[in-house]
Design a protein around this motif. Structure first.
Motif, PDB file in Angstrom:
ATOM      1  N   ARG A 111       0.828  -1.201   0.000  1.00 14.18           N
ATOM      2  CA  ARG A 111       0.000   0.000   0.000  1.00 14.18           C
ATOM      3  C   ARG A 111       0.868   1.260   0.000  1.00 14.18           C
ATOM      4  NH1 ARG A 111      -1.348   3.471   4.176  1.00 14.18           N
ATOM      5  NH2 ARG A 111      -3.163   4.782   3.722  1.00 14.18           N
ATOM      6  N   GLN A 167      -7.381  -1.097   4.457  1.00 15.69           N
ATOM      7  CA  GLN A 167      -6.721  -0.300   3.437  1.00 15.69           C
ATOM      8  C   GLN A 167      -6.154  -1.148   2.292  1.00 15.69           C
ATOM      9  OE1 GLN A 167      -3.805   1.640   5.892  1.00 15.69           O
ATOM     10  NE2 GLN A 167      -5.158   3.328   6.443  1.00 15.69           N
ATOM     11  N   GLN A 170      -6.418  -0.374  -1.439  1.00 13.61           N
ATOM     12  CA  GLN A 170      -5.621   0.731  -1.966  1.00 13.61           C
ATOM     13  C   GLN A 170      -4.363   0.227  -2.667  1.00 13.61           C
ATOM     14  OE1 GLN A 170      -4.912   3.442   1.273  1.00 13.61           O
ATOM     15  NE2 GLN A 170      -7.058   4.022   1.441  1.00 13.61           N
ATOM     16  N   ALA A 171      -3.967  -1.005  -2.371  1.00 16.20           N
ATOM     17  CA  ALA A 171      -2.817  -1.617  -3.043  1.00 16.20           C
ATOM     18  C   ALA A 171      -3.260  -2.649  -4.068  1.00 16.20           C
ATOM     19  CB  ALA A 171      -1.896  -2.266  -2.014  1.00 16.20           C
ATOM     20  N   ASN A 201     -11.189   3.780   0.768  1.00 14.40           N
ATOM     21  CA  ASN A 201     -10.490   3.307  -0.405  1.00 14.40           C
ATOM     22  C   ASN A 201     -10.918   4.004  -1.693  1.00 14.40           C
ATOM     23  OD1 ASN A 201      -9.022   1.262   1.037  1.00 14.40           O
ATOM     24  ND2 ASN A 201     -10.976   0.213   1.267  1.00 14.40           N
TER      25      ASN A 201
END
Length: 207
Positions: A111, A167, A170-171, A201
């Motif tokens: 991320r 999260q 997000q990656a 996100n």
């Protein structure tokens, strides 16, 4: 009990401390430290944590404490977020150690390379992506048929893993294929009064 929190709320390691503090009603003052700013390497910060990492908390009596999961354990002592049962408490620790050894160095690093370094998801190191997916798959298996990681209620094991798992998209990691994780995230959000993880996100380009 009040404390000072040094860190950036873009960091999952800092967010976990905030999640627990908010859940316990512990007031704190946030001292915002910009990511990649070099602020954690100043003489003043290094006095608080010679490792030069955030988060750091400074307790009411002036003593500093670093390492996010150590901070969680400190504040969770004697609360519903850390089991009294010796074995269940050790299982919580098991997840805390695993989070810092296998989850954070893969999911969070991927991320960071996208969010902070501007790297496209398609350009991420395939071995890093594979290890992150392996960590997420382990969680998916562990959460199958369960609401939380240890016992029948939310503990700091869940809080420790929640921030960077929320999260993960997000990656470029697809949580839609991991229904147990999505159900767990929703349960944790409900317990902690957090907005739906999709809100965190939005607007992240996967490239």
């Amino acid at each position: 009990m009040t404390f000072q929190l040094y860190g950036n709320l873009g960091s999952g390691n800092v967010l976990k401390v905030k999640y627990l503090a908010d859940a316990l009603g512990l007031p704190f003052t946030l001292h915002e430290i910009a990511s990649r700013s070099g602020a954690t390497q100043t003489p003043e910060f290094l006095k608080l944590n010679p490792a030069g990492q955030m988060p750091v908390v400074v307790l009411e009596d002036g003593r500093p404490l670093a390492q996010s999961n150590a901070i969680l354990r400190y504040f969770a002592q004697g609360t519903r977020f850390l089991p009294n049962n010796r074995y269940e408490a050790a299982k919580v620790d098991e997840w805390l150690f695993w989070e810092q050894y296998s989850h954070e160095p893969t999911v969070a690093v991927a991320r960071a390379r996208v969010v902070y370094d501007g790297q496209k998801v398609s350009e991420l190191d395939p071995s890093l992506v594979a290890r992150a997916n392996k960590a997420l798959d382990l969680m998916e298996g562990a959460l199958a048929g369960r609401s939380f990681l240890v016992g029948d209620s939310l503990t700091i094991a869940d809080i420790a893993l929640l921030a960077y798992t929320r999260q993960a998209p997000q990656a470029g990691f697809d949580l839609s294929t991991r229904p147990a994780i999505l159900q767990w995230i929703a349960g944790c959000e409900n317990e902690l009064g957090l907005p739906a993880h999709t809100a965190e996100n939005r607007g992240i380009g996967h490239g």
